[in-house]
Enzyme design. Sequence first.
Site, mmCIF file in Angstrom:
data_model
loop_
_atom_site.group_PDB
_atom_site.id
_atom_site.type_symbol
_atom_site.label_atom_id
_atom_site.label_comp_id
_atom_site.label_asym_id
_atom_site.label_seq_id
_atom_site.Cartn_x
_atom_site.Cartn_y
_atom_site.Cartn_z
ATOM 1 N N HIS A 114 0.832 -1.209 0.000
ATOM 2 C CA HIS A 114 0.000 0.000 0.000
ATOM 3 C C HIS A 114 0.865 1.257 0.000
ATOM 4 C CE1 HIS A 114 1.038 0.661 4.206
ATOM 5 N NE2 HIS A 114 0.777 -0.620 4.427
ATOM 6 N N ASP A 132 3.871 -4.532 3.874
ATOM 7 C CA ASP A 132 5.307 -4.810 3.931
ATOM 8 C C ASP A 132 5.570 -6.229 4.428
ATOM 9 O OD1 ASP A 132 4.409 -4.302 6.495
ATOM 10 O OD2 ASP A 132 6.046 -2.952 7.058
#
Length: 483
Positions: free
Chosen positions: A102, A384
Amino acid sequence: MCVTMFFRSRFLFLLAVAALLAVLSLSLQFLHLIPMTQPKENGMVAKTRKRILVDLYTAPPRLDPIYEAYQYCNVPNKTDRGLEGHAPPDYKLLSVHVMIRHGDRYPLYAIPKTKPPPIDCTLIPNREPSHRLLENFIKNKNIASACQLDGPLNNIALLPSHTVCEMGELTQIGVVQHLLNGEHLHETYVKKHKLLPDNWTAKQLYVESTGKSRTLQSGLALLYSLLPKFDWGKIHIRYQWSTIFCSNSCDCPMRNHYLEEEQRRQYNLRVKNGLLEQTYIDMAKIVGIPTRRLRAANPIDSLLCHFCHNVSFPCTENGCINLNHFKVIKAHQLEDERDRQRKKLYYKYALLATHPILNQTVTRMQQIAQGKKEEILALYSAHDVTVAPLLNALGIPDASFPRFGARIIFELWKNGKDKRQNFIRILYNGDDVTFQTSFCSGRKAHSKQLLCPLESFLNFVRKDMFAVFNSTTYYDACHRRVF
């Protein structure tokens, strides 16, 4: 004669001093160490202050905490491009599989007893950074309700909209990062390689997102600038409950074991770092809380938001958190990444964590290579903690930690001269990392092929990635206790 030489030497000395002062002045201005006066919106002059964001555009010879932090921020750059879609002219692109992290978000943690960073998460086209498609993207908000969203995704706002950002909310920077990503991929895959026609169908697209607003909204932004003749009604986004995208293959006790071992390694490295501990003590005194409570608040998460948005670090009556505190914590993160590579515990976790998504990818590639025309463009909007283990499992040693808006792409190609031969390329943030992977690293020196055979990727996913566990299957690797 001596007098003339004296004056000449004195003149050259003064000239050298003047040049040195000029260079020093320019350097201070470039690094923003000279306080800058910035006008307010009403035209009045704001209070001067030092900026915390150091603009370093040239990579230093060694890992530098400030440079790495700047790279992590990924401030939108209209000239950012990549090597996606590059192949010999007689090769045909068959499919593309994209995983993104994102975009820029508001912190997930707050530093106790400090003011949160004043970030506005509404989307305003005339506020920088912006994008030429941002205004239309906002206007299409109501039409976006036509897209099909699975399960919990239906309850998520399609655009960030709070004037004071909520925890973890996508910012305008984050939206622009993925509008730029999508625009670049559109130029390569749609315009150049004609991967999707103007009359593309819903069956040609496969999209998954976790149940966080920042991943759903990032995915929508990328799709909006990527797809030809965008049609919300053709968009179907599937809900993925797991941040590692393991779907129905998440039962893996040994994966959890290696994750626990990795977390123990992180703890042991942290307690050995005396400078880091003293930094936490100093910051805790400034904030006025116990050191343990400050550590638990994960202050680097909030400080990165200040850094990326060029907002001054928090201050209290006891003083201010400063750039040196930030550098120490960031430097420890870099050392932790190096230690992680050496110890290999995370690597074992990563292999087991990413096998389900890699197996799904290689299965789809096989089907497309055999003539299937569906799901030729796949998008996974993730985090992540999704991208990092994927990079590690692929064996890419020099990959940086996933920045905001990071992208990793798998391309499937067909040899135009021999249609039985299929190849892959793997790209990370636009860089070709195919021959850095563990399964293709040795082929480049011994082969005239510019791409990696699909068969090598297939063998890695179905067999070779279990060798380190002395297993031949995912189930066996997950359940064989080796401790």
